[in-house]
Motif scaffolding. Structure first.
Motif, PDB file in Angstrom:
ATOM      1  N   ARG A 450       0.800  -1.220   0.000  1.00 44.04           N
ATOM      2  CA  ARG A 450       0.000   0.000   0.000  1.00 44.04           C
ATOM      3  C   ARG A 450       0.837   1.276   0.000  1.00 44.04           C
ATOM      4  NH1 ARG A 450      -4.959  -1.322   4.250  1.00 44.04           N
ATOM      5  NH2 ARG A 450      -5.690  -3.240   3.210  1.00 44.04           N
ATOM      6  N   THR A 454       5.229   1.867  -3.854  1.00 44.00           N
ATOM      7  CA  THR A 454       4.796   0.601  -4.446  1.00 44.00           C
ATOM      8  C   THR A 454       3.794   0.852  -5.563  1.00 44.00           C
ATOM      9  OG1 THR A 454       5.128  -0.506  -2.311  1.00 44.00           O
ATOM     10  CG2 THR A 454       3.811  -1.665  -3.959  1.00 44.00           C
ATOM     11  N   LEU A 455       2.856   1.779  -5.324  1.00 46.15           N
ATOM     12  CA  LEU A 455       1.885   2.133  -6.369  1.00 46.15           C
ATOM     13  C   LEU A 455       2.595   2.663  -7.612  1.00 46.15           C
ATOM     14  CD1 LEU A 455      -0.896   3.954  -4.293  1.00 46.15           C
ATOM     15  CD2 LEU A 455      -0.871   1.588  -5.067  1.00 46.15           C
ATOM     16  N   ARG A 458       4.413  -0.158  -9.405  1.00 41.20           N
ATOM     17  CA  ARG A 458       3.441  -1.035 -10.073  1.00 41.20           C
ATOM     18  C   ARG A 458       2.941  -0.376 -11.362  1.00 41.20           C
ATOM     19  NH1 ARG A 458      -0.375  -1.693  -5.919  1.00 41.20           N
ATOM     20  NH2 ARG A 458       0.970  -3.212  -4.878  1.00 41.20           N
ATOM     21  N   GLN A 459       2.730   0.924 -11.313  1.00 45.66           N
ATOM     22  CA  GLN A 459       2.298   1.660 -12.499  1.00 45.66           C
ATOM     23  C   GLN A 459       3.359   1.591 -13.599  1.00 45.66           C
ATOM     24  OE1 GLN A 459       0.789   5.715 -11.893  1.00 45.66           O
ATOM     25  NE2 GLN A 459       2.150   6.393 -13.556  1.00 45.66           N
ATOM     26  N   LEU A 477      -2.782  -2.040 -12.706  1.00 51.09           N
ATOM     27  CA  LEU A 477      -3.316  -0.690 -12.516  1.00 51.09           C
ATOM     28  C   LEU A 477      -4.699  -0.715 -11.863  1.00 51.09           C
ATOM     29  CD1 LEU A 477      -2.162   1.345 -15.640  1.00 51.09           C
ATOM     30  CD2 LEU A 477      -1.053   0.979 -13.429  1.00 51.09           C
ATOM     31  N   ASN A 480      -3.934  -0.898  -8.341  1.00 48.45           N
ATOM     32  CA  ASN A 480      -3.526   0.415  -7.846  1.00 48.45           C
ATOM     33  C   ASN A 480      -4.719   1.288  -7.490  1.00 48.45           C
ATOM     34  OD1 ASN A 480      -0.782   0.086  -7.858  1.00 48.45           O
ATOM     35  ND2 ASN A 480      -0.354   1.644  -9.412  1.00 48.45           N
ATOM     36  N   ALA A 484      -5.436   2.576  -3.737  1.00 49.02           N
ATOM     37  CA  ALA A 484      -5.483   4.022  -3.496  1.00 49.02           C
ATOM     38  C   ALA A 484      -6.802   4.426  -2.848  1.00 49.02           C
ATOM     39  CB  ALA A 484      -5.277   4.773  -4.811  1.00 49.02           C
ATOM     40  N   ARG A 494      -3.876  10.852  -5.193  1.00 50.03           N
ATOM     41  CA  ARG A 494      -3.271   9.604  -5.654  1.00 50.03           C
ATOM     42  C   ARG A 494      -4.326   8.687  -6.292  1.00 50.03           C
ATOM     43  NH1 ARG A 494       0.156  10.003  -0.823  1.00 50.03           N
ATOM     44  NH2 ARG A 494       2.289  10.364  -1.502  1.00 50.03           N
ATOM     45  N   ALA A 498      -4.260   7.364 -10.083  1.00 51.60           N
ATOM     46  CA  ALA A 498      -4.335   5.934 -10.386  1.00 51.60           C
ATOM     47  C   ALA A 498      -5.391   5.662 -11.460  1.00 51.60           C
ATOM     48  CB  ALA A 498      -4.650   5.143  -9.122  1.00 51.60           C
TER      49      ALA A 498
END
Length: 688
Positions: A450, A454-455, A458-459, A477, A480, A484, A494, A498
């Protein structure tokens, strides 16, 4: 006491020799006498030097290479008349003393005496001069004080010529100015770490590290045999002579191969560089030599801070601007000046800094290593994105490599992502994917699923795998967006970002309806939650514009006019909010140009693309992919608009530029193929 003396009568004193002070009488409490100073006859004349009077250290035996430096010294000392002073300067351990000893050993037939004085401190200089006086006149050894003997030597030097005096390891030009100022003839050869401060008293000769072949020769001469991996070891030691000597002697005594020494050096550089073989002067180790220099810089703490920060970057081509945030400009300049003056760094005319790789290795050790590493990371991450060129990536790659597996911090992860982004926009998608996958794995392990980092990772992975693994990209995504919403809330920036990323991915994968619908809902919701001028909204608007351009291309008759109107509205808003040269404005101009092409307004599409190029700026030393793409579009538009000659000229120029800048890359091959096809397509009839 020699001789005899008699005294008679009250309060009389008898003394032989010389009396300095005597007190007698009713109130007398002490008698003080001193032996008289009796000088031998030769003390009243300055002698001629005995033949072959030489005092040199035994260092010439380990000498290799240095032919240009030897020739420079020959040339410098060929001048006739007056005193000649040459200061050989360089980093501690770089071989200045060995060079001086080698050159002086070859001049014993030309000069007499040839005398070596260790000159680290004024007291050592005085001691060395006193030793010269005793060598000239041994009868004075126990007669004069050291100070008087040193004065005697200065008088001798001042009244004779044809001598060579080597002052080794002078700490400060101030220490030798009084001596040099009293001498009208003769030759001085000075070795020093001080690169500056010699104007008016000496010419300077910088000494650099050995060449690779010379370093290998030095190692094998000490080690005793040829060995594998010697060249790699010498390269890791930066071909620094003292480090090569130290390593070779240690390997020979410990009976280890160069590869084993390399592994020891990688694990514990400070300890390895402080160790030496038995019987070798323990003060002549790399770690000890440089620690002495840093002790002299203790009154400038910023100097050591800078050294510890740049230790994590590449050793050459460090822009001075990269360390500017550490302090105000005057303090930075002074710290750099002092480091350069003591040969710990080199300052270049192009505003860059160089530092020896072993200086870096030692500077990366200590209790504050992790702290200075994070500072080095922050300084690179703080560079403006528009300024991230090949220089930046060179230092960022080295910095990231130091951090892998050791310091999996937020800074390291962000740096890894930034390096991956650079490669993604500079023709290395495979390298970008590798870095982004590593960043995502590390972020999930260290920071949890989280974390904002990390987001972000990952994106980035989703963007890299959208062509090869589109389903995985969508899942990443979508995850994500869900994370978020749970962590930051439905209306958090955020969360909107996302959704924007997911909408763009859907469009890029061909889901025009789903991508545009998500992008439009996201933009409206962001505008209600954040207000009309937030950058998050502008980013969402850019994806809306992309969706409208793609819808117009899919069905021009139905959607082209509305798409142009929608994008023009968003462009006016973006210019008002973010300025005419922002990235969002450029994105919207690109989309509008595409829509105008779709509607058949080729002249309008050309004008919009040309305006895009005028506003678009290329990061220094970076691939101009967006600019090349825009110019290829103009070529195609010129062909479609009926201007083949103009299109051909531009296409030929672009083809030559592409072959030069993008040689060997997959993207470059695609550009060249497309341009070559265009050139053939618009070739004049007499060319076919």
């Amino acid at each position: 006491m020699s001789g005899a003396a008699e005294a008679s009568g009250d309060r009389s004193i008898a003394a032989a020799g010389s009396i300095r002070q005597a007190v007698t009488g009713d109130g007398a409490v002490a008698h003080y006498t001193e032996r008289s100073l009796t000088l031998p006859p030769e003390a009243f004349e300055l002698p001629q030097a005995p033949p072959n009077m030489v005092n040199l250290p035994d260092r010439a035996g380990l000498f290799v290479g240095r032919r240009p430096e030897l020739r420079s010294l020959d040339t410098a000392f060929e001048r006739t008349g007056g005193v000649v002073v040459q200061a050989v300067h360089g980093l501690g351990g770089i071989g200045k003393s060995t060079l001086a000893a080698k050159w002086a050993a070859g001049k014993t037939a030309s000069y007499n005496p040839v005398w070596w004085i260790t000159a680290v401190t004024p007291l050592e200089i005085e001691s060395g001069l006193a030793g010269l006086a005793v060598a000239l006149q041994p009868a004075l050894r126990d007669v004069l004080s050291q100070e008087a003997l040193a004065e005697r030597a200065v008088q001798w030097l001042g009244t004779h010529t044809g001598w060579l005096l080597v002052l080794d390891n002078v700490s400060d030009p101030v220490d030798v100015r009084p001596l040099l100022g009293r001498i009208a003839g003769g030759r001085f050869l000075i070795t020093t770490r001080r690169a500056t401060g010699w104007h008016g008293i000496a010419e300077t000769l910088p000494v650099d590290v050995l060449g690779p072949a010379e370093a290998v020769e030095l190692f094998e001469r000490i080690y005793g045999d040829p060995a594998q991996d010697v060249q790699e070891l010498c390269g890791e030691l930066g071909c620094l002579p003292l480090a090569v000597e130290q390593a070779a002697a240690y390997c020979a005594e410990a009976r280890i191969i160069p590869r084993a020494y390399l592994e020891l050096l990688a694990r514990s550089p400070e300890r390895v560089l402080a160790n030496t073989a038995e019987g070798v002067d323990g003060l002549r180790t790399v770690a000890r030599v440089w620690r002495v220099t840093m002790d002299r810089l203790a009154d400038t703490p910023l100097a050591e801070t800078i050294l510890r920060v740049i230790a994590w970057w590449a050793p050459d081509g460090i822009p001075r601007a990269y360390v500017a945030p550490l302090a105000d400009e005057s303090d930075i300049t002074e710290a750099l000046r002092r480091l350069a003056a003591h040969s710990m760094i080199r300052l270049h005319e192009d505003e860059t800094i160089s530092v020896h790789r072993l200086v870096q290795a030692i500077s990366r050790t200590g209790e504050d290593a992790a702290e200075t590493y994070e500072e080095a990371v922050g300084l690179l991450l703080g560079r403006e994105q528009a300024m991230l060129g090949s220089v930046w990536i060179t230092h960022a790659e080295v910095l990231a490599e130091h951090g892998h597996g050791k310091m999996a911090s937020e800074g390291v992860l962000l740096l890894t992502i930034a390096v991956g982004n650079w490669y993604a926009t500079n023709l290395s998608p495979g390298r970008a994917s590798e870095l982004h996958e590593a960043a995502m794995t590390g972020a999930e392990r260290v920071l949890g699923p989280r974390s904002p980092i990390t987001l972000l990772a990952r994106q980035c992975v989703a963007h890299r795998c959208r062509e090869t693994e589109p389903g995985r990209a969508v899942r990443l995504l979508t995850e994500n967006v869900a994370v978020a919403k749970r962590v930051f809330g439905r209306n958090a920036r955020r969360t909107f970002n996302a959704r924007t990323s997911l909408a763009r991915l859907k469009l890029n994968l061909g889901d025009i309806s789903g991508g545009l619908s998500l992008a439009a809902r996201n933009a409206r919701r962001a505008e209600r939650a954040l207000g009309g001028d937030d950058p998050v909204i502008l980013a969402a608007d850019a994806v809306v514009a992309q969706g409208w351009r793609m819808r117009a291309e899919s069905d021009p008759d139905r959607y082209a006019v509305r798409a142009a109107a929608e994008i023009e509205r968003l462009l006016i808003k973006a210019i008002r909010v973010d300025g005419a040269f922002s990235e969002t404005v450029l994105d919207l101009m690109w989309e509008l140009g595409g829509v105008r092409e779709t509607t058949g307004d080729l002249a309008g599409a050309i004008r919009m693309t040309q305006e895009y190029l005028e506003k678009y700026s290329v990061p220094p030393d970076s691939m101009d992919l967006s600019g090349l793409t825009a110019r290829v579009r103009i070529v195609q538009l010129l062909v479609d608009a009926g201007h083949p000659q103009q299109a051909r000229e531009l296409a030929i120029a672009l083809l030559a530029e592409t072959e030069q800048e993008l040689a060997g890359s997959e993207v470059g091959s695609r550009f060249r193929d497309a341009l070559a096809a265009l050139v053939v397509r618009i070739a004049p009839a007499d060319d076919t």
